[in-house]
Enzyme design. Structure first.
Site, PDB file in Angstrom:
ATOM      1  N   LYS A 161     -18.217 -24.578  54.036  1.00 34.73           N
ATOM      2  CA  LYS A 161     -16.789 -24.749  53.767  1.00 34.73           C
ATOM      3  C   LYS A 161     -16.530 -25.977  52.890  1.00 34.73           C
ATOM      4  CE  LYS A 161     -15.732 -22.356  58.043  1.00 34.73           C
ATOM      5  NZ  LYS A 161     -15.494 -22.461  59.506  1.00 34.73           N
ATOM      6  N   GLN A 170     -13.959 -27.097  63.923  1.00 34.16           N
ATOM      7  CA  GLN A 170     -14.958 -26.022  64.010  1.00 34.16           C
ATOM      8  C   GLN A 170     -15.151 -25.583  65.468  1.00 34.16           C
ATOM      9  OE1 GLN A 170     -16.464 -24.389  61.384  1.00 34.16           O
ATOM     10  NE2 GLN A 170     -17.296 -23.036  62.951  1.00 34.16           N
ATOM     11  N   ASP A 208      -6.638 -22.664  59.968  1.00 39.62           N
ATOM     12  CA  ASP A 208      -7.224 -21.493  60.615  1.00 39.62           C
ATOM     13  C   ASP A 208      -6.157 -20.565  61.194  1.00 39.62           C
ATOM     14  OD1 ASP A 208      -9.987 -21.399  60.328  1.00 39.62           O
ATOM     15  OD2 ASP A 208     -10.336 -22.907  61.887  1.00 39.62           O
TER      16      ASP A 208
END
Ligand code: NDP
Length: 318
Positions: free
Chosen positions: A53, A97, A120
């Site tokens: 990422k 994460q 997200d």
């Protein structure tokens, strides 16, 4: 029937190239979109995902800040980091994460991320917006699947769609996105009775289960479009032979590396039967990262009050 491979890598590359032009225009106006990633502990898979990422971010000319915390970090310490990033003017998007170590309160952590930086789309404010059809940040994997379906010209209006899996990150948001595009959507899970029969209804079948090769031909209507979200690591050679056959390229790869990836869809299920299918790897995975980049740019524009092309994509695409 000839089966079309839906090439996620190619579509992801196109999305990134569109984004890079947009980012160039933003940065020439002195606006550099910034993504912060937070990794707790040293789970190798999580480390790999975070590295991909931040790399994608740099390749596109965006700012990235990678925060790494030891496995013994407490919830309070993690929340302090999230609060700092919430307040930072250089950061537009925050990604914590998952999964977090078991002793950390995941719910509190997700709730702590500012909704307008929640790249997200996991914060309840963003899930509520998705569920009520209002603009917000949408989870990257299902959003990537929608981009793929749009760009590959798969008709959605009035289509029967079946999603297997009801997680907050894939199955449930997938349901809302398909519904928004006027598909008739059924969501299945581990207690669904006669799963193959329900799946055979689908014009579009999305498998997001995490069970290697669960979906066999018996689950697929002839001519359906099959989206395989599953990423399962096979470490047993006999299993690789059983699924891919002796002398297959996958077996050769296994013999070299000691593991190979397989999706939730059996590799023999779709060829010659489905109209189109996403490969694993190279299908949904690359789209997830491309959409993370797109969400970062969107968060940047929205937070800094610039309307723009990014927000016109998936949500409300028809
Ligand atoms: P979860 O484990 O959170 O959810 C799995 C879902 O599958 C659950 O709803 C579960 O049902 C259902 N399920 C489990 N077993 C069965 C079964 N035998 N029959 C029917 N349904 C079943 O997984 P995720 O949604 O996070 O991920 C799913 C897969 O997608 C994984 O392989 C993951 O690695 C992959 N993934 C890939 C991404 C990518 O970018 N390519 C991104 C995210 C995920 P119940 O709710 O009843 O337990």
């Amino acid at each position: 029937m000839e089966t079309r491979w839906l090439d996620g890598k190619k579509v992801a590359a196109r999305i990134k190239s569109e984004l890079s032009q947009e980012i160039r225009a933003l940065t020439s106006g002195d606006m550099v979109p910034g993504l912060a990633t937070v990794l707790v502990g040293d789970n190798p898979a999580s480390r790999f995902y975070v590295a991909s990422k931040t790399r994608a971010c740099r390749e596109l000319g965006m700012r990235s800040e990678a925060v790494e915390l030891p496995a013994e970090t407490t919830t309070e310490e993690l929340l302090a980091v999230v609060h700092r990033l919430n307040e930072s003017d250089r950061i537009d998007a925050i990604l914590v994460q998952m999964p977090l170590p078991a002793h950390i309160d995941t719910e509190r952590t997700l709730m702590a991320v500012r909704p307008d930086k929640d790249v997200d789309g996991f914060h309840p404010v963003n899930t509520g917006r998705l569920c009520s059809g209002n603009p917000g940040l949408v989870p990257c994997t299902p959003q990537g699947i929608m981009e793929l379906l749009f760009r590959e010209g798969i008709p959605l209006r009035g289509a029967e769609a079946v999603v297997v899996g009801r997680s907050n990150i894939v199955g449930k948001p997938m349901f809302f996105l398909l519904l928004q595009e006027h598909a008739t959507v059924t969501v299945c899970h581990s207690r669904t009775r006669d799963l193959p029969r329900v799946c055979r209804r689908a014009d579009i079948l999305v498998a997001a289960v995490g069970r290697p090769a669960l979906v066999t031909r018996d689950y697929i209507k002839q001519g359906a479009v099959v989206v395989d979200v599953g990423v399962n690591l096979l470490r047993d050679r006999d299993e690789v032979v059983r699924l891919f056959g002796d002398g297959s390229r996958k077996l050769a790869a296994f013999d070299k590396r000691g593991s190979v990836l397989v999706g939730d869809v059996h590799p023999q299920a779709s060829p010659g039967w489905a109209a189109a299918v996403t490969p694993v790897p190279g299908g949904v995975g690359p789209l997830t990262i491309a959409l993370l980049m797109k969400n970062t740019v969107r968060a940047c524009r929205q937070r800094r009050g610039k309307a723009g092309t990014v927000s016109q994509s998936v949500v409300g695409g028809s």
